[in-house]
Write a protein that holds these residues in place. Structure first.
Motif, PDB file in Angstrom:
ATOM      1  N   LEU A   1     -22.831  15.403  12.277  1.00 45.05           N
ATOM      2  CA  LEU A   1     -22.557  14.056  12.620  1.00 45.05           C
ATOM      3  C   LEU A   1     -22.200  14.067  14.136  1.00 45.05           C
ATOM      4  CD1 LEU A   1     -20.111  12.750   9.754  1.00 45.05           C
ATOM      5  CD2 LEU A   1     -22.667  12.298  10.137  1.00 45.05           C
ATOM      6  N   GLY A   2     -22.793  13.587  14.976  1.00 46.81           N
ATOM      7  CA  GLY A   2     -22.535  13.857  16.358  1.00 46.81           C
ATOM      8  C   GLY A   2     -23.123  14.865  16.810  1.00 46.81           C
ATOM      9  N   ALA A   3     -24.594  15.096  16.822  1.00 48.32           N
ATOM     10  CA  ALA A   3     -25.221  16.092  16.861  1.00 48.32           C
ATOM     11  C   ALA A   3     -25.927  16.334  18.373  1.00 48.32           C
ATOM     12  CB  ALA A   3     -26.580  16.160  15.877  1.00 48.32           C
ATOM     13  N   GLY A   4     -25.553  15.352  19.175  1.00 48.29           N
ATOM     14  CA  GLY A   4     -26.044  15.213  20.783  1.00 48.29           C
ATOM     15  C   GLY A   4     -25.161  16.247  21.481  1.00 48.29           C
ATOM     16  N   GLY A   5     -24.376  16.472  21.138  1.00 52.68           N
ATOM     17  CA  GLY A   5     -23.231  17.521  22.012  1.00 52.68           C
ATOM     18  C   GLY A   5     -23.800  18.855  22.039  1.00 52.68           C
TER      19      GLY A   5
ATOM     20  N   VAL B   1     -21.351  18.375   5.241  1.00 54.78           N
ATOM     21  CA  VAL B   1     -21.378  17.358   6.571  1.00 54.78           C
ATOM     22  C   VAL B   1     -20.621  18.180   7.524  1.00 54.78           C
ATOM     23  CG1 VAL B   1     -20.552  15.450   7.473  1.00 54.78           C
ATOM     24  CG2 VAL B   1     -21.511  15.497   5.053  1.00 54.78           C
ATOM     25  N   TYR B   2     -21.109  18.305   8.624  1.00 56.73           N
ATOM     26  CA  TYR B   2     -20.438  18.970  10.067  1.00 56.73           C
ATOM     27  C   TYR B   2     -20.068  17.607  11.016  1.00 56.73           C
ATOM     28  CZ  TYR B   2     -22.657  23.050   8.081  1.00 56.73           C
ATOM     29  OH  TYR B   2     -22.926  24.067   7.305  1.00 56.73           O
ATOM     30  N   LEU B   3     -18.583  17.653  11.142  1.00 58.33           N
ATOM     31  CA  LEU B   3     -18.271  16.503  12.351  1.00 58.33           C
ATOM     32  C   LEU B   3     -17.957  17.180  13.348  1.00 58.33           C
ATOM     33  CD1 LEU B   3     -17.430  13.640  12.617  1.00 58.33           C
ATOM     34  CD2 LEU B   3     -15.045  14.111  11.558  1.00 58.33           C
ATOM     35  N   THR B   4     -19.192  16.899  14.390  1.00 58.42           N
ATOM     36  CA  THR B   4     -18.908  17.616  15.799  1.00 58.42           C
ATOM     37  C   THR B   4     -18.895  16.373  16.693  1.00 58.42           C
ATOM     38  OG1 THR B   4     -21.295  17.665  15.897  1.00 58.42           O
ATOM     39  CG2 THR B   4     -20.218  19.490  14.931  1.00 58.42           C
ATOM     40  N   VAL B   5     -18.519  15.287  16.368  1.00 56.16           N
ATOM     41  CA  VAL B   5     -18.371  14.085  17.420  1.00 56.16           C
ATOM     42  C   VAL B   5     -17.571  14.392  18.565  1.00 56.16           C
ATOM     43  CG1 VAL B   5     -17.730  11.695  17.501  1.00 56.16           C
ATOM     44  CG2 VAL B   5     -18.751  12.579  15.506  1.00 56.16           C
ATOM     45  N   GLY B   6     -18.033  13.867  19.841  1.00 56.15           N
ATOM     46  CA  GLY B   6     -17.201  13.869  20.899  1.00 56.15           C
ATOM     47  C   GLY B   6     -17.025  12.723  21.456  1.00 56.15           C
TER      48      GLY B   6
END
Length: 308
Positions: free
Chosen positions: A5-9, A63-68
C-alpha cells in the motif's frame, strides 16, 4: 498475494524488488500505481476510502503499509488516523498480516541510542500523530486480532530517493552545487540505506515469528558525523571540500515562503544533537544486512553520474 500500500515511494519500490525473492504474486496499490516488476499486479485505490481499502487488501496474505502522506502536520493529523483505521479494519476482515513501515518521530529527542525499547516521548506535531498510530496498532496486538509488525527506519539515503533530507547532499553534488545540511554537521547522525530497508522489510514480512514486534531496520552502527559523511561524498565525486549549512534562523526566514521548510522546523531537534539508531536486534536475529556508509556513499555518487 503480498500487497504494498503506497508503492510509489522509494521504500515501496525497493520493497517490491526485494519481495520477488519470496513471491511473484505482488499487488501494487496507489492512487496511480505503476509496476516495479514485470509480474506485478496494479490496483488503483484511495486508502482514505474504507471500501477501496478493503478491496485493495482482499485476498492478501501480507500487507505492507509504506504510504507517505503530504509532509504537513495538519494533513497527518486529519488523514493518518483514518487511513490506519481503514487498513486495520480491512486486515481484521480478511485475516491479512500487516507490516507497517514506520519512522522514529514518536521517540522525540533521545539521549543516546534509539532502540525498540525507547519510550515514546514525541516533541513534535508529527511525532504525536505517529504515536497515535502506534497506539492503534499496539491495541490490536494486545487483542491479538491479526498479526502486526512494525519496521522502523531513520532518515534514509539511496538511489532514486526523492523526499529525503539527504537530497541536499547528493542532488547538489550531482548538479555541481555545494552540498548542504541542517543546523550542525559535527554531530553523529544515523542514516538507513534504502535498498537495505527494502530487503529487510521483505524478510521480516516473510518471517512468521517476527510478527507482533517492533524492529529497527539494519543501519550502519558507525557514529558518523554529517561532516565526515559529506566529506566522503565530495571526495568520491572529486569535488572541493565545501559544505553549506542551514542555521535555524535562516530556516525560519525561508519557512515564511516555503511550506516544506516551515514543516521541517519542528524536527530540527534531530539535527542539532546526536541522532543514533540501534538495529542490533535485527542483526542478532538475521545477521549483518546493512551497507557500510563508505560503500553506500560510493554507490550514490556513481549512480548519480549515470543519471545525469
Amino acid at each position: 498475494m503480498q500487497t504494498i500500500l503506497g508503492a510509489g515511494g522509494i521504500i515501496g519500490i525497493e520493497l517490491a524488488k526485494a519481495l520477488t525473492q519470496y513471491t511473484t504474486d505482488i499487488r501494487i496499490v496507489a492512487r496511480n500505481p505503476q509496476k516495479v516488476n514485470e509480474t506485478d499486479q496494479v490496483f488503483k485505490a484511495d486508502l482514505l476510502n474504507p471500501g477501496e481499502t478493503f478491496r485493495a487488501i482482499e485476498g492478501s496474505e501480507v500487507v505492507y503499509l509504506t504510504v507517505g502522506l503530504k509532509y504537513q502536520a495538519k494533513v497527518w493529523q486529519e488523514q493518518w488516523p483514518i487511513l490506519m483505521q481503514n487498513v486495520i479494519n480491512a486486515c481484521i476482515r480478511t485475516g491479512a498480516k500487516l507490516v507497517f513501515f514506520d519512522n522514529v518521530y514518536m521517540y522525540g529527542k533521545v539521549d543516546g541510542w534509539m532502540t525498540e525499547e525507547s519510550i515514546m516521548r514525541p516533541n513534535s506535531k508529527k511525532g504525536k500523530v505517529r504515536t497515535r498510530l502506534i497506539s492503534m496498532l499496539q491495541d490490536e496486538m494486545h487483542k491479538n486480532t491479526f498479526p502486526i509488525l512494525i519496521a522502523r527506519s531513520v532518515d534514509f539515503y539511496g538511489p532514486g530517493t526523492k523526499n529525503s533530507v539527504t537530497n541536499l547532499i547528493f542532488d547538489n553534488i550531482r548538479d555541481g552545487k555545494k552540498p548542504q545540511w541542517l543546523v550542525d554537521i559535527n554531530v553523529p547522525h544515523s542514516l538507513t540505506y534504502t535498498p537495505d530497508a527494502g530487503k529487510a522489510t521483505a524478510l521480516l514480512g516473510n518471517t512468521p515469528d517476527a510478527y507482533n514486534q517492533i524492529w529497527h531496520l539494519p543501519t550502519d552502527p558507525e557514529k558518523i558525523t554529517m561532516k565526515s559523511f559529506i566529506h566522503q561524498a565530495l571526495e568520491a565525486a572529486g569535488l572541493p571540500q565545501k559544505i553549506g549549512i542551514f542555521p535555524p534562523w535562516l530556516l525560519t526566514i525561508a519557512g515564511l515562503f516555503n511550506t516544506n521548510i516551515r514543516e521541517i522546523k519542528e524536527m530540527l531537534y534531530q539535527y542539532d544533537s546526536p541522532y543514533l539508531f540501534d538495529s542490533s536486534k535485527f542483526e542478532k536475529r538475521f545477521g549483518k544486512m546493512y551497507t557500510p556508509y563508505s560503500e553506500g556513499i560510493q554507490y550514490m555518487i556513481q549512480y548519480n553520474r549515470q543519471k545525469r
